[in-house]
Write an enzyme that holds these catalytic residues in place. Structure first.
Site, PDB file in Angstrom:
ATOM      1  CB  CYS A  23      -1.945   4.550   4.375  1.00  0.00           C
ATOM      2  SG  CYS A  23      -3.344   3.815   3.526  1.00  0.00           S
ATOM      3  CB  SER A  24       0.257   0.680   6.439  1.00  0.00           C
ATOM      4  OG  SER A  24      -0.658   1.182   7.404  1.00  0.00           O
ATOM      5  CB  CYS A  25      -4.410  -0.880   2.725  1.00  0.00           C
ATOM      6  SG  CYS A  25      -5.141   0.773   2.778  1.00  0.00           S
ATOM      7  CB  CYS A  84      -0.909   0.013   1.227  1.00  0.00           C
ATOM      8  SG  CYS A  84      -1.852   1.544   1.372  1.00  0.00           S
TER       9      CYS A  84
END
Lengths: 102, 208
Positions: free
Chosen positions: B116-118, B113
């Site tokens: 962000c950090s999905c 991602c």
């Protein structure tokens, strides 16, 4: 909401830099790819980010890019690809799009 | 580190990390306490939600992969609708729309991602720190083969490396290829070869 594009369609990501919360990465803006699938319709993150209701929902696509179109100077292998989720307002038919913006 | 039989290195105590809360930590505490005070949620509900999220682990994803390796019809359903197929195994994906991408003949997938950090938390638990780091997020999309190489994963030149950037509502899991030499293995045995990292796509499953 009816999806404007279908799998296999060539699309170009808008070359645009509006302010606010945007979920279209810079590295695909202005680039041409192919619709891999329609993911469905989802609330608009550019609205949700400001505590609005995100309506109307926007069709969301997975778009496949050949790495060489993203980074023409890339030494990477010809076949390598990147797939990115992009909301419909960011896409236009590739054939009608003006070139440039890279 | 050399082993000279002597114990000469010093033991400077690591400083405690108990400084004042950060802006967002303070905000989280304030909002949580307000919600509890106003009766919107109970402390027990907050605790249970944290416990449920902590209980999710890569073992769930490994079970899904092992089933897909053993049952071609399940694999087809998994690739068509990941969340629905996981529900068949009693795995609640919550609101997650899971897209499973299958490694195949001359195709290797890896997920990231960049914004962000999905991460598919409902399926394989909390993400490793490196997955959330700027270095991984920017580099794996720009130079995926170099990053894979740092994980010890060499993909042949004539294969496609395909990077999946979860920029919106989908979450991804890689379905690795079933290792050779596992004919006749039970799903339980197969699941033991499936690691978190191979479901992210930075490594291959363990060899039998």
């Amino acid at each position: 909401m009816t999806a404007r594009f279908g799998p296999g369609d060539r699309v170009r990501v808008r070359w645009a830099h509006p302010p606010g919360h945007i979920r279209t990465p810079y590295y695909v803006r202005g680039k041409t790819g192919v619709i891999e699938r329609i993911c469905g319709s989802f609330r608009d993150p550019e609205e949700l980010a400001y505590a609005r209701d995100g309506q109307p929902e926007r069709p969301l696509y997975r778009v496949h890019f050949d790495r060489r179109t993203l980074w023409p100077d890339d030494q990477g292998r010809a076949k390598d690809g990147v797939e990115v989720e992009i909301f419909e307002p960011w896409l236009e038919p590739a054939d009608a799009a003006m070139e440039g913006g890279t | 580190m050399s082993d000279t039989g002597q114990h000469s290195h010093d033991h400077t105590p690591r400083p405690d990390q108990d400084g004042p809360p950060s802006y967002y930590q303070a905000m989280e505490t304030a909002v949580r306490e307000l919600l509890i005070e106003k009766g919107v949620v109970t402390a027990e509900e907050v605790r249970a939600a944290v416990e449920a999220m902590d209980a999710r682990s890569p073992a769930q994803g490994a079970r899904v992969v092992a089933r897909a390796w053993s049952d071609p019809k399940f694999k087809a359903r998994l690739l068509k609708d990941g969340s629905a197929a996981c529900a068949e195994l009693g795995i609640d994906m919550g609101p997650t729309h899971l897209v499973v991408v299958a490694n195949g003949d001359k195709l290797h997938n890896v997920i990231v991602c960049t914004l962000c950090s999905c991460y598919p938390r409902f399926l394989i638990g909390l993400p490793p720190d490196w997955y959330k780091a700027r270095a991984y997020r920017s580099r794996v999309v720009r130079e995926p083969r170099a990053v894979l190489g740092e994980f010890g994963t060499e993909i042949p030149d004539d294969w496609e490396v395909r990077v999946h950037d979860s920029t919106a509502d989908m979450r991804y899991m890689v379905l690795p290829r079933r290792p050779e030499g596992t004919e006749g293995w039970s799903e339980e045995q197969l699941a033991g070869l499936v690691t978190r990292d191979c479901m992210i796509g930075v490594t291959l499953p363990k060899s039998p």
